[in-house]
Write a protein that holds these residues in place. Structure first.
Motif, short mmCIF file in Angstrom:
data_model
loop_
_atom_site.label_atom_id
_atom_site.label_comp_id
_atom_site.label_asym_id
_atom_site.label_seq_id
_atom_site.Cartn_x
_atom_site.Cartn_y
_atom_site.Cartn_z
N SER A 176 -2.99 4.69 56.19
CA SER A 176 -4.04 3.91 56.27
C SER A 176 -3.65 2.56 55.71
CB SER A 176 -5.30 4.39 55.59
OG SER A 176 -5.29 4.77 54.39
N VAL A 177 -4.38 1.43 55.49
CA VAL A 177 -4.20 0.37 54.93
C VAL A 177 -3.92 0.26 53.56
CG1 VAL A 177 -4.84 -2.18 54.32
CG2 VAL A 177 -5.48 -0.88 56.48
N GLY A 178 -2.70 -0.12 53.08
CA GLY A 178 -2.08 -0.02 51.60
C GLY A 178 -1.24 1.18 51.49
N ASP A 179 -0.97 2.19 52.32
CA ASP A 179 0.14 3.15 52.22
C ASP A 179 1.48 2.52 52.65
OD1 ASP A 179 -1.90 4.97 51.50
OD2 ASP A 179 -2.29 5.74 53.65
N TRP A 180 2.37 3.17 52.38
CA TRP A 180 3.68 2.74 52.71
C TRP A 180 4.42 3.60 53.63
CZ3 TRP A 180 6.46 -1.33 50.48
CH2 TRP A 180 5.81 -2.18 49.33
N PHE A 195 14.15 0.35 55.69
CA PHE A 195 13.16 -0.58 54.96
C PHE A 195 11.77 0.10 54.45
CE2 PHE A 195 15.15 -5.22 55.26
CZ PHE A 195 16.06 -4.65 54.57
N ASP A 196 11.11 0.03 53.74
CA ASP A 196 9.81 0.38 53.36
C ASP A 196 8.83 -0.70 53.63
OD1 ASP A 196 10.70 2.82 52.63
OD2 ASP A 196 11.01 2.43 50.46
N PHE A 197 7.75 -0.34 54.32
CA PHE A 197 6.79 -1.50 54.62
C PHE A 197 5.45 -0.88 54.23
CE2 PHE A 197 10.32 -2.43 57.48
CZ PHE A 197 10.23 -3.65 57.46
N LYS A 198 4.52 -1.90 53.81
CA LYS A 198 3.26 -1.55 53.54
C LYS A 198 2.53 -1.60 54.47
CE LYS A 198 -0.24 -2.48 49.71
NZ LYS A 198 -0.44 -3.17 48.50
N VAL A 199 1.38 -0.89 54.92
CA VAL A 199 0.59 -0.97 55.89
C VAL A 199 -0.74 -2.17 55.58
CG1 VAL A 199 -1.30 -0.02 57.41
CG2 VAL A 199 1.02 1.53 56.77
N LEU A 215 4.12 -1.21 67.00
CA LEU A 215 3.83 -1.73 65.55
C LEU A 215 4.54 -3.20 65.71
CD1 LEU A 215 6.71 -1.88 63.83
CD2 LEU A 215 6.46 0.70 64.05
N TYR A 216 3.90 -3.86 64.67
CA TYR A 216 4.38 -5.25 64.39
C TYR A 216 4.98 -5.41 62.94
CZ TYR A 216 1.93 -6.87 68.65
OH TYR A 216 1.53 -7.38 69.86
N ILE A 217 5.91 -6.08 62.73
CA ILE A 217 6.48 -6.56 61.32
C ILE A 217 6.85 -8.01 61.70
CG2 ILE A 217 7.30 -4.38 60.76
CD1 ILE A 217 9.95 -5.26 61.36
N HIS A 218 6.97 -8.80 60.51
CA HIS A 218 7.39 -10.14 60.39
C HIS A 218 8.63 -10.51 60.94
CE1 HIS A 218 7.87 -14.54 59.32
NE2 HIS A 218 6.40 -14.21 59.23
N ILE A 219 8.88 -11.57 61.71
CA ILE A 219 10.38 -11.52 62.31
C ILE A 219 11.63 -11.69 61.30
CG2 ILE A 219 10.15 -14.28 62.67
CD1 ILE A 219 11.19 -13.69 65.33
N ASP A 220 11.13 -12.10 60.27
CA ASP A 220 12.12 -12.37 59.27
C ASP A 220 12.59 -10.80 58.68
OD1 ASP A 220 11.87 -15.19 59.42
OD2 ASP A 220 11.27 -15.34 57.62
N SER A 221 11.56 -10.05 58.43
CA SER A 221 11.72 -8.75 58.15
C SER A 221 12.60 -7.97 59.19
CB SER A 221 10.48 -7.88 57.79
OG SER A 221 9.75 -8.55 56.72
#
Length: 422
Positions: A176-180, A195-199, A215-221
């Motif tokens: 959920s939101v806040g998990d990695w 890479f690790d990401f935070k939801v 899923l979506y991540i920032h393009i720089d990531s």
């Protein structure tokens, strides 16, 4: 009513009075025509609403125009971003000078494995920047959390890169939101990188299969994960979808004049809108069959009405013929009656459709989810004068044809037989 009828030309007044001879039968014919026109225009209005909604949602999702290397959508990449666009700043500047362009958003499409530390599954990732979600509203259904933060904003923490998960993907991984979570992908050089990401949020596309994988991540990531500065595509968003074809042509000419190190192909949203095209073809077929059935019902009803009217007035027809009236004049009188019935029915049917359109704007009526989707949508219909005109012309022609066939048979009876007909 009497004053209104008196304003009509004599021929129409006579047709109206003839219809009043059997008011119940005439009213029933008008009711049938009204229902047919209402059914055609309201169903067509629902189709127009569906087409417009699908068109806007598709264009907001993929972009009205997509710039990529030739053949990008027809073949798979050997390595991530091997068919990507590099140094897109000049392309973006060229497109942003047009007033029709709302924004140009770079995207990176990639796949890999996502893990919560215990369970892993395949994902379909998209690298975007935060403005991507401004273009999607109101077609993005956020379930929890928020959309990605601007990476240049002071609120963005580079030590906690953000990710948005499809609602079913988050459910399957029990996060959920806040998990990695951890993303594992192949870089543009063929190596593995993780890479690790935070939801930061969860969302729904309305399509269960996508919600389980997307899923979506920032393009720089995404570029950092894939070890490349390229982007997969550039999505061009417009203020007005109707301007797509015009801008497509202008951009083609503009790109031909530019000296780029690689070829660029422009793909309009229609060529990527598989769901839209299938739905449109299906609805066109349904409305075509429905229009044919409604036309047949109107024809049978009017043919029956006019046949009974001609039969009841056989002696009148014989008398008019004996007094020197030509057969065509008698037929024209019946055509005027049928035309008057058709016009009244078309007007009433159009009014009913207009009232239904207004009612559905006030009353929230939800449609069930279509096949392959999880969310319903509000029932609305568009009132189209063009659609009313098409339906009206079609119904009038059908009514005139029914009246002509009925009256032509009646005037062929010999005068002597018509005068003694009981």
């Amino acid at each position: 009513m009497g004053k209104l009828i008196s304003l009509l030309p004599y021929s129409l007044r006579l047709a109206w009075l003839n219809l009043l001879r059997n008011g119940r039968r005439s009213a029933l014919s008008i009711l049938i025509i009204t229902i047919a026109v209402f059914a055609l225009t309201s169903a067509g209005g629902f189709g127009l609403y569906t087409y417009d909604s699908l068109k806007e949602s598709t264009a907001r999702d993929t972009g009205h125009l997509t710039l990529s290397q030739p053949g990008y959508f027809e073949s798979d990449e050997e390595m991530p971003l091997s068919n990507g666009l590099s140094d897109t700043s000049e392309l973006i500047r060229t497109m942003m000078k047009y007033d029709e362009v709302r924004g140009v958003q770079p995207r990176i499409d990639f796949t890999g494995l996502i893990s919560n530390g215990v369970k892993s599954t395949i994902f379909m990732g998209t690298g975007v920047n935060d403005r991507e979600f401004d273009m999607k509203v109101p077609f993005l259904d956020m379930r929890t959390g928020k959309t990605l933060t601007d990476i240049t904003s002071s609120r963005y923490d580079a030590m906690e890169p953000e990710i948005m998960l499809g609602v079913d993907l988050a459910k399957n991984l029990n996060v959920s939101v806040g998990d990695w979570i951890t993303l594992l992908a192949t870089t543009s050089e063929g190596a593995l990188n993780a890479f690790d990401f935070k939801v930061h949020g969860t969302y729904s596309t309305g399509v269960p299969e996508l919600d389980k994988r997307q899923l979506y991540i920032h393009i720089d990531s995404a570029q950092e994960l894939l070890l490349s500065e390229k982007v997969s595509t550039l999505s061009v968003f417009l203020f007005d979808t109707e301007k797509t074809a015009e801008l497509h042509q202008r951009l083609d000419q503009e790109l031909e004049a530019m000296s780029l190190d690689y070829d660029v192909e422009i793909t309009p949203w229609q060529e990527r809108a598989f769901f839209y095209n299938k739905v449109k073809d299906l609805y066109d077929l349904i409305f075509g069959v429905m229009g044919f059935v409604m036309g047949l019902v109107v024809f049978v009803a009017l043919f029956n009405t006019m046949t009974m009217s001609v039969t009841e007035r056989t002696r009148e027809i014989g008398t008019l013929s004996a007094l020197g009236s030509y057969p065509n004049e008698i037929i024209y009188s019946f055509l005027r009656e049928a035309g008057l019935l058709a016009v009244i029915g078309v007007v009433l049917g159009a009014v009913m459709t207009a009232l239904m359109t207004i009612l559905l704007l006030v009353v929230d009526v939800q449609m069930p989810p279509p096949p392959g989707r999880t969310d319903g949508y509000p029932l609305n219909i568009y009132f189209s004068f063009e659609l009313v005109a098409y339906a009206g012309v079609g119904v009038v022609c059908i009514c005139l044809l029914a009246a002509y066939l009925s009256a032509k048979k009646g005037v062929k009876k010999p005068i002597t037989e018509a005068l003694i007909y009981v």
